[in-house]
Enzyme design. Structure first.
Site, mmCIF file in Angstrom:
data_model
loop_
_atom_site.group_PDB
_atom_site.id
_atom_site.type_symbol
_atom_site.label_atom_id
_atom_site.label_comp_id
_atom_site.label_asym_id
_atom_site.label_seq_id
_atom_site.Cartn_x
_atom_site.Cartn_y
_atom_site.Cartn_z
ATOM 1 N N LYS A 150 0.837 -1.206 0.000
ATOM 2 C CA LYS A 150 0.000 0.000 0.000
ATOM 3 C C LYS A 150 0.870 1.254 0.000
ATOM 4 O O LYS A 150 0.566 2.228 -0.694
ATOM 5 C CB LYS A 150 -0.944 -0.005 1.198
ATOM 6 N N HIS B 130 -0.465 -5.007 18.581
ATOM 7 C CA HIS B 130 -1.344 -6.164 18.746
ATOM 8 C C HIS B 130 -2.369 -5.875 19.832
ATOM 9 O O HIS B 130 -2.073 -5.205 20.809
ATOM 10 C CB HIS B 130 -0.555 -7.407 19.178
#
Length: 113
Positions: free
Chosen positions: A57, A99
């Site tokens: 991206k 996370h």
């Protein structure tokens, strides 16, 4: 100067049922070996997949012209993650990982050098 940015978030459980053969198509041998040493294997795989997505991206290409295995995540001696492209460390790619219980996220900044 910033050339591109990319971010990707992945549900950790997405990788809980992948057969090993499928993992071998996405992750490098080094990544799979590191995964085996980890307690939370699905979190590790999800975050490393998010890195691959965030990198393409940032380049603005998607996976056109890339293999998932062209992009690998390593860590320095302090645990800071870095990106390897086709086996070579690319210091123009800055990476942050995070996370949570259900999700992992990767944020990439591509610097023009």
């Amino acid at each position: 100067m910033i050339k591109g940015v990319g971010v990707d978030i992945v549900e950790n459980n997405r990788f809980s049922t992948f057969p090993h053969g499928a993992l071998e198509k996405i992750f490098t041998r080094s990544e799979l070996l590191e995964m085996e040493r980890r307690v939370n294997k699905t979190e590790y795989l999800a975050s490393r997949f998010a890195v691959k997505e965030a990198v393409v991206k940032a380049f603005g290409t998607g996976f056109r012209g890339w293999s998932a295995k062209d992009i690998e995540t390593g860590s320095d001696e302090g645990g800071r993650p870095f990106v390897l492209v086709k086996g070579k460390r690319d210091d123009s790619i800055h990476l942050s990982l995070s996370h949570e219980k259900e999700y992992s996220i990767a944020f990439v900044v591509l610097e023009e050098v």
